[in-house]
Design a protein around this motif. Sequence first.
Motif, short mmCIF file in Angstrom:
data_model
loop_
_atom_site.label_atom_id
_atom_site.label_comp_id
_atom_site.label_asym_id
_atom_site.label_seq_id
_atom_site.Cartn_x
_atom_site.Cartn_y
_atom_site.Cartn_z
N UNK A 64 4.02 -7.05 -12.16
CA UNK A 64 4.49 -6.71 -10.81
C UNK A 64 3.63 -5.59 -10.23
N UNK A 65 3.65 -5.49 -8.89
CA UNK A 65 3.06 -4.36 -8.19
C UNK A 65 4.10 -3.82 -7.23
N UNK A 66 4.04 -2.50 -6.99
CA UNK A 66 5.02 -1.86 -6.12
C UNK A 66 4.34 -0.95 -5.10
N UNK A 67 4.81 -1.05 -3.86
CA UNK A 67 4.41 -0.17 -2.77
C UNK A 67 5.62 0.71 -2.47
N UNK A 68 5.51 1.97 -2.76
CA UNK A 68 6.64 2.89 -2.63
C UNK A 68 6.42 3.78 -1.40
N UNK A 69 7.42 3.77 -0.49
CA UNK A 69 7.37 4.62 0.70
C UNK A 69 8.68 5.39 0.80
N UNK B 95 14.90 -2.19 -1.65
CA UNK B 95 13.59 -2.80 -1.87
C UNK B 95 13.63 -4.28 -1.48
N UNK B 96 12.43 -4.84 -1.36
CA UNK B 96 12.25 -6.27 -1.16
C UNK B 96 11.25 -6.71 -2.22
N UNK C 253 -0.95 -0.22 -4.30
CA UNK C 253 0.18 -0.52 -5.20
C UNK C 253 0.01 0.11 -6.57
N UNK C 254 1.15 0.39 -7.17
CA UNK C 254 1.21 0.75 -8.59
C UNK C 254 1.44 -0.54 -9.35
N UNK C 255 0.67 -0.75 -10.40
CA UNK C 255 0.79 -1.95 -11.21
C UNK C 255 1.74 -1.69 -12.37
N UNK C 256 2.67 -2.60 -12.58
CA UNK C 256 3.64 -2.50 -13.66
C UNK C 256 3.71 -3.85 -14.36
N UNK D 180 -1.36 -3.20 3.98
CA UNK D 180 -0.47 -2.05 4.12
C UNK D 180 -1.21 -0.74 4.34
N UNK D 181 -2.51 -0.70 4.06
CA UNK D 181 -3.30 0.49 4.38
C UNK D 181 -3.27 0.75 5.89
N UNK D 182 -3.15 -0.31 6.70
CA UNK D 182 -3.07 -0.14 8.15
C UNK D 182 -1.79 0.57 8.56
N UNK D 183 -0.80 0.61 7.66
CA UNK D 183 0.47 1.30 7.92
C UNK D 183 0.56 2.61 7.14
#
Length: 125
Positions: free
Chosen positions: A37-42, A4-5, A31-34, A23-26
């Motif tokens: 923090x927020x996380x983009x999981x791929x 992760x980064x 994101x999931x909110x925690x 990131x929707x363009x990809x």
Amino acid sequence: MFSHVMIGTNELEKAKTFYDALLATLDVRPARVDGHRIFYVTKTGILGVSKPINGEPATAANGATIGFKCDTPEQVDAWHAAGLAQGATSIEDPPGYREGSVGKVYLAYLRDLDGNKLCAMHRPG
């Protein structure tokens, strides 16, 4: 190699709006909110955006760049346009092909709302 980064932000909700659109363009889901923090999981890794846990302001790392892999030059352009629409700043040269030690690549660069340097890259086959 990387799991992760994680980058910092001073305004989590603004960062979420920015990165959700960028990131929707990809084809990355919102994101999931925690908490703070927020996380983009791929399938290939995780991007985290966080308010600093030490309570100090988030600052951009000097010399750091976060690169996003794109499938086509058009996807790079869409990424760049989405970033600009969300308030990012275009930096370096306009999106386009560059020739260097790693060969020919199509690149676009932005600074996000907190000054983090971002790059979208397409490496032609």
